[in-house]
Every structure is written in C-alpha cells, then in structure tokens.
Design an enzyme around this catalytic site. Structure first.
Site, mmCIF file in Angstrom:
data_model
loop_
_atom_site.group_PDB
_atom_site.id
_atom_site.type_symbol
_atom_site.label_atom_id
_atom_site.label_comp_id
_atom_site.label_asym_id
_atom_site.label_seq_id
_atom_site.Cartn_x
_atom_site.Cartn_y
_atom_site.Cartn_z
ATOM 1 N N ALA A 63 49.856 2.209 72.069
ATOM 2 C CA ALA A 63 50.537 1.925 73.338
ATOM 3 C C ALA A 63 49.542 1.387 74.358
ATOM 4 O O ALA A 63 48.358 1.732 74.351
ATOM 5 C CB ALA A 63 51.195 3.195 73.864
ATOM 6 N N GLY A 108 48.764 4.668 68.266
ATOM 7 C CA GLY A 108 50.146 4.371 67.932
ATOM 8 C C GLY A 108 50.302 3.297 66.880
ATOM 9 O O GLY A 108 51.335 3.237 66.208
ATOM 10 N N GLU A 111 50.393 5.143 63.826
ATOM 11 C CA GLU A 111 51.670 5.849 63.743
ATOM 12 C C GLU A 111 52.782 4.928 63.236
ATOM 13 O O GLU A 111 53.652 5.350 62.469
ATOM 14 C CB GLU A 111 52.021 6.428 65.112
ATOM 15 C CG GLU A 111 51.088 7.566 65.508
ATOM 16 C CD GLU A 111 51.394 8.140 66.868
ATOM 17 O OE1 GLU A 111 51.798 9.318 66.945
ATOM 18 O OE2 GLU A 111 51.219 7.419 67.872
ATOM 19 N N GLU A 132 43.736 9.804 70.127
ATOM 20 C CA GLU A 132 44.410 10.119 71.396
ATOM 21 C C GLU A 132 43.790 11.296 72.140
ATOM 22 O O GLU A 132 43.902 11.382 73.368
ATOM 23 C CB GLU A 132 45.895 10.408 71.136
ATOM 24 C CG GLU A 132 46.742 9.183 70.876
ATOM 25 C CD GLU A 132 46.790 8.790 69.406
ATOM 26 O OE1 GLU A 132 47.687 8.011 69.045
ATOM 27 O OE2 GLU A 132 45.932 9.266 68.632
#
Length: 263
Positions: A63, A108, A111, A132
């Site tokens: 992100a 992300g 992910e 993160e």
C-alpha cells in the site's frame, strides 16, 4: 486511467499492476484489481489468471504509505476490509491463479501474491518479505493468516516480527515461492510464465478439474477434515457428471490424448 491492465489470450488472463515506479496500491488500484478479477471470473474463455507488475523492478511494494499516513482511521479500516475482500474473491474463483513475481514483492505486494495459488519469481529480480512491523503495524491484507498457513505459525511470527526482506531463493526454501525462472529480460520471463499458465488450459488440460482442485484445497484448509472430505466428494461428483470426465476416461481406455472442452 486504469491502474490494473487487463488482457486475455489463449485461455490466460493477464492482470498487470501498473502504477510506477513501485506499483504500490491505493483504494483505486484495489477497485481496479477487484474489477479485473471479476472480469476474468466471468470470461468463459479464461481458465487461468496471471498477476504481475509493470516494469522489471517491482511486482508490488504494498500500500502507498502516503495514502495511509494521510487517511483517517475509518477510511483505513474500510480500505483494508475491501482489500481483504478482493483477495478472498481471487481465492474463491475456481480458476488457477499464478503470481509472476517480476521484481520486489514486499508488504501488501506479498499479500497479493500469497492469495494466488502458485508463485513464480524471476531470478535475482528483487526481495520478498513482510516488513510492516517497521511501520508500527501488522500485515493487514491477509498476510498474518496466509503466511502462517504456508510456513507454520512459529516461522510466520518470526518472519513478520523480524520484518526482514530476503531474496527469492530464500523465499523458495521457505515455501513462499514455487518456482524461480532465470530469464535475460522481463519480457522473456513473462512469456515463460504465460507458457506455463497455458499448460493448464483447454484443450490439453481439464481446466474444470484444475479449478475444482483449487477450490477443494482453498476451502478444505479452512474447515475440519470431515467437512473437507465432504466438499471433495461434492466437487468430484460434479466432475464425474461433466463431459470432460467422460472424455478423460474414454481417452485413457482408448490409449489416446484427451481433448477437453471445459464442459
């Protein structure tokens, strides 16, 4: 302008995350990815989905940090909720999904890749990991759950709490990466991935069976053994009733190559 490019050819839908330089995602990109997944799901000509990043530096860096810094807590909650729904939609689609890791795949970005069924990386193209914790947060787009299911709870906790990134070879040893392709250029690497993806398409491979194998595993892992076996039986019954199963059994008995039609 779309932040996810969509093309389909020869049974394979190619979804390209396209927001240079890092292909980091915003809510807008996630909406585009969601729409592309649905387009591939409803396209009867598509049997395999490939997701990659634009360029040869990043698959996806996760992100956009600036967006998260500036957004209010309510937006951030719904942003994460929608991102989770998008990746769950990818998992629920009964078509094989391959992540082509063309560059750095972190946060992300990993992910997204973890929600795919198979991950193929380009040799020496970048790093992989969930860092993160360095931002004071956790992997919030399914990373804590999918990583643990791949590598086990203790190893997943270690990797996320250390927050290290590592090369694709280490990712392969950990089970995060299925294959590593050596290719002199990004284009040749992507062509190899797509050629591999086409190996799961009609008429040479029973795409219906491939999709049901995916669904049996993805859902079966989330329920008890008895429920998983019941799901397996139902999916098998569906396949036994298909023309493809009749063709596969007949071809075996007649000692010839089957021609599958996805019906």
């Amino acid at each position: 302008m779309a932040l996810v490019d969509y093309s389909a050819l020869g049974g394979v839908a190619l979804l390209t995350l396209n927001d240079p330089p890092a292909n980091a995602y915003t809510h807008e990109m996630m909406k585009d990815l969601d729409a592309a997944i649905l387009a591939a799901r409803f396209d009867a000509e598509v049997q395999v989905i490939v997701i990659t990043g634009a360029g040869d530096k990043f698959f996806c860096a996760g992100a956009k940090i600036g967006m998260l810094r500036d957004a209010d807590p309510t937006f951030k909650y719904y942003f994460c909720l929608h991102a989770n729904e998008t990746l769950s939609r990818l998992e629920h689609t009964p078509k094989l999904c391959i992540a082509a890791l063309n560059g750095h795949t972190v946060g992300g970005g990993l992910e997204i890749a973890l929600a795919c069924d198979i991950r193929i990386a380009r040799k020496n193209a970048g790093k992989i990991g969930l860092p993160e914790v360095a931002l004071g947060v956790l992997p919030g787009t399914g990373g804590t759950q999918r990583l643990a299911r791949l590598v086990g709870g203790s190893r997943a906790i270690q990797l996320m709490c250390e927050g290290k990134t590592f090369d694709f070879e280490t990712g392969h040893q950990l089970g995060l990466v299925n294959e590593i392709y050596e290719a002199p250029s990004h284009q040749e690497y992507l062509e190899r991935v797509i050629a591999y993806a086409r190996g799961f398409t009609l008429p040479n491979r029973a795409a219906l069976a491939v999709g049901r194998i995916k669904r049996a595993v993805q859902t079966g892992l989330e329920v008890g053994l008895e429920q998983g076996l019941a799901l397996e039986r139902e999916l098998q019954a569906e396949l036994f009733a298909s023309d493809d199963a009749r063709e596969g059994l007949a071809a075996y008995m007649e000692k010839r190559k089957p021609i599958f039609r996805g019906k």
